[in-house]
Design an enzyme around this catalytic site. Structure first.
Site, PDB file in Angstrom:
ATOM      1  N   GLY A  88       1.208  -1.751   0.442  1.00 31.51           N
ATOM      2  CA  GLY A  88       0.277  -0.358  -0.278  1.00 31.51           C
ATOM      3  C   GLY A  88       0.971   1.466   0.553  1.00 31.51           C
ATOM      4  N   HIS A  89       1.543   1.493   0.715  1.00 30.88           N
ATOM      5  CA  HIS A  89       2.532   2.654   1.112  1.00 30.88           C
ATOM      6  C   HIS A  89       3.404   2.516  -0.562  1.00 30.88           C
ATOM      7  CE1 HIS A  89       2.731   1.389   5.624  1.00 30.88           C
ATOM      8  NE2 HIS A  89       2.552   2.507   5.047  1.00 30.88           N
TER       9      HIS A  89
ATOM     10  N   GLY B  98      -3.102   7.673   0.716  1.00 33.69           N
ATOM     11  CA  GLY B  98      -3.802   6.646   0.840  1.00 33.69           C
ATOM     12  C   GLY B  98      -5.459   7.010   1.001  1.00 33.69           C
TER      13      GLY B  98
ATOM     14  N   ASP C  25      -6.944   4.850   4.523  1.00 32.67           N
ATOM     15  CA  ASP C  25      -7.772   5.803   5.621  1.00 32.67           C
ATOM     16  C   ASP C  25      -8.170   6.981   5.617  1.00 32.67           C
ATOM     17  OD1 ASP C  25      -6.013   4.691   8.144  1.00 32.67           O
ATOM     18  OD2 ASP C  25      -4.105   5.211   6.869  1.00 32.67           O
TER      19      ASP C  25
ATOM     20  N   GLN D  55      -8.663   9.930   7.580  1.00 35.18           N
ATOM     21  CA  GLN D  55      -7.784  11.158   7.192  1.00 35.18           C
ATOM     22  C   GLN D  55      -7.596  11.939   6.268  1.00 35.18           C
ATOM     23  OE1 GLN D  55      -3.558   9.311   8.620  1.00 35.18           O
ATOM     24  NE2 GLN D  55      -3.242   9.018   7.052  1.00 35.18           N
TER      25      GLN D  55
ATOM     26  N   SER E 114      -2.826  -3.736   5.145  1.00 37.21           N
ATOM     27  CA  SER E 114      -2.682  -2.490   6.518  1.00 37.21           C
ATOM     28  C   SER E 114      -1.654  -3.036   7.682  1.00 37.21           C
ATOM     29  CB  SER E 114      -3.707  -2.431   7.478  1.00 37.21           C
ATOM     30  OG  SER E 114      -3.111  -2.054   8.670  1.00 37.21           O
TER      31      SER E 114
ATOM     32  N   ARG F 243      -0.967  -2.757  10.427  1.00 28.26           N
ATOM     33  CA  ARG F 243      -1.581  -4.019  11.292  1.00 28.26           C
ATOM     34  C   ARG F 243      -2.285  -5.419  11.244  1.00 28.26           C
ATOM     35  NH1 ARG F 243      -3.796   2.310  13.002  1.00 28.26           N
ATOM     36  NH2 ARG F 243      -2.005   2.289  15.161  1.00 28.26           N
TER      37      ARG F 243
HETATM   38  O1  PAF Z   1      -1.086   7.243   7.475  1.00 29.95           O
HETATM   39  C1  PAF Z   1      -0.344   7.179   8.598  1.00 29.95           C
HETATM   40  O2  PAF Z   1       0.579   6.184   8.338  1.00 29.95           O
HETATM   41  C2  PAF Z   1      -0.065   8.093   9.956  1.00 29.95           C
HETATM   42  O3  PAF Z   1      -1.225   8.443  10.550  1.00 29.95           O
HETATM   43  C3  PAF Z   1       0.679   9.479   8.970  1.00 29.95           C
HETATM   44  C4  PAF Z   1      -0.478  10.356   7.917  1.00 29.95           C
HETATM   45  C5  PAF Z   1       2.070   9.251   8.814  1.00 29.95           C
HETATM   46  C6  PAF Z   1       0.517  10.937  10.066  1.00 29.95           C
HETATM   47  O4  PAF Z   1       1.465  10.316  10.986  1.00 29.95           O
END
Ligand code: PAF
Length: 281
Positions: free
Chosen positions: A36-37, A147, A150, A153, A185, A187
């Site tokens: 994902g990253h 992404g 989230d 976020q 994720s 997690r």
């Molecule tokens: O999505 C994340 O990994 C975190 O919430 C972020 C945006 C790096 C902020 O710490």
């Protein structure tokens, strides 16, 4: 790829990028990188000449009793993955560089942070907004990538950038999924093999509710059925299954505008979140 841990050399390195020309993109992360990253890093590379990735496990976005201590940390593997993906700079500040002992400022975003995880994890989005604002001021990128996994976020960051006139483009990247649909994720590693198999119920429940709602079904019924599916699959607690306005994240009870279906539920030691778009026909 350079790895930098202090603000002064960071500023110097970014000034070097500016001299060379081309856009600077920032991908903020907490490390324990997965596909994902890497999708964010690849997209950043398509959009900008210089890709900066930050890794900082931000203590301010974890509540008491949450997984700050257990959160996976794999700095060497992360750095190797980023170098391989062509990132130009890894910004990895220590906690006391980010938050010196006399640090006293906190950003509180209203609007899209009000419900959902804003209720389930009080203070979480204040911590996210504060660190994201600091990362933006430290790196001063042209664009930053987040992404859709989230989704709340993302909405909070968009609000932050608009309200505080950051002048940074925010790019959203679709959720990367495992073969059975589970959103990738950091997690997910908390799941046992049995829990991992059961966890696929989360994307399935969202998919069924999306189909029902887009097909004209009653929203409250679809949400209740999704929640039942999650409980039957073994999710211990369901924080929410909600249909929200895709921008403001205010709850919607009729599909009369672009919406987002979001859920958060606990499977064993993992609190999993996921979401899908729900579009009026
Ligand atoms: O999505 C994340 O990994 C975190 O919430 C972020 C945006 C790096 C902020 O710490």
């Amino acid at each position: 790829m350079q790895t930098i841990r202090q603000l002064k050399p960071l500023r110097k390195a970014v000034a070097g990028f500016r001299e060379k020309g081309g856009k600077v993109a920032l991908v903020p992360t907490m490390g324990a990188l997965h596909d994902g990253h890497m999708a964010l890093v690849r997209e950043a590379g398509r959009r900008a000449a210089h890709v900066v990735v930050s890794i900082f496990v931000n203590p301010r976005q974890f509540g008491p009793g949450e997984d700050l201590a257990a959160y996976p940390r794999r700095p060497a593997k992360d750095a190797a993955m980023l170098a391989e993906a062509g990132a130009a700079l890894l910004w990895a500040p220590e906690a006391d560089t980010m938050y010196p002992a006399d640090h006293a400022t906190r950003i509180v975003v209203g609007g899209p942070s009000a419900g959902l995880d804003g209720v389930a994890r009080p203070g979480h989005f204040d911590g996210v907004a504060t660190v994201v604002a600091k990362l933006f001021n430290q790196v001063r990128p042209d664009l930053a990538l987040f992404g859709e996994k989230d989704f709340q976020q993302l909405a909070v960051v968009r609000r932050l950038v608009a309200d505080l006139d950051f002048g940074i483009e925010i790019a959203a990247v679709p959720t990367e999924r495992e073969e059975d649909g589970l959103a990738r994720s950091s997690r997910n590693i908390y799941l046992t093999a049995d829990e991992r198999a059961r966890a696929r119920a989360l994307p399935r429940a969202l998919g069924m509710a999306k189909a029902a709602i887009e097909g004209g079904g009653d929203v409250a019924d679809a949400l209740a059925r999704a929640e039942t599916m999650l409980r039957e699959a073994g999710f211990g607690s369901v924080d929410y299954v909600a249909l929200c306005d895709a921008t403001t994240l205010a709850p919607v009870d009729r599909l009369d505008r672009p919406a987002r279906l979001l859920a958060a539920a606990r499977m064993g030691a993992a609190r999993l979140i996921d979401n899908v778009a729900v579009e009026p026909r």
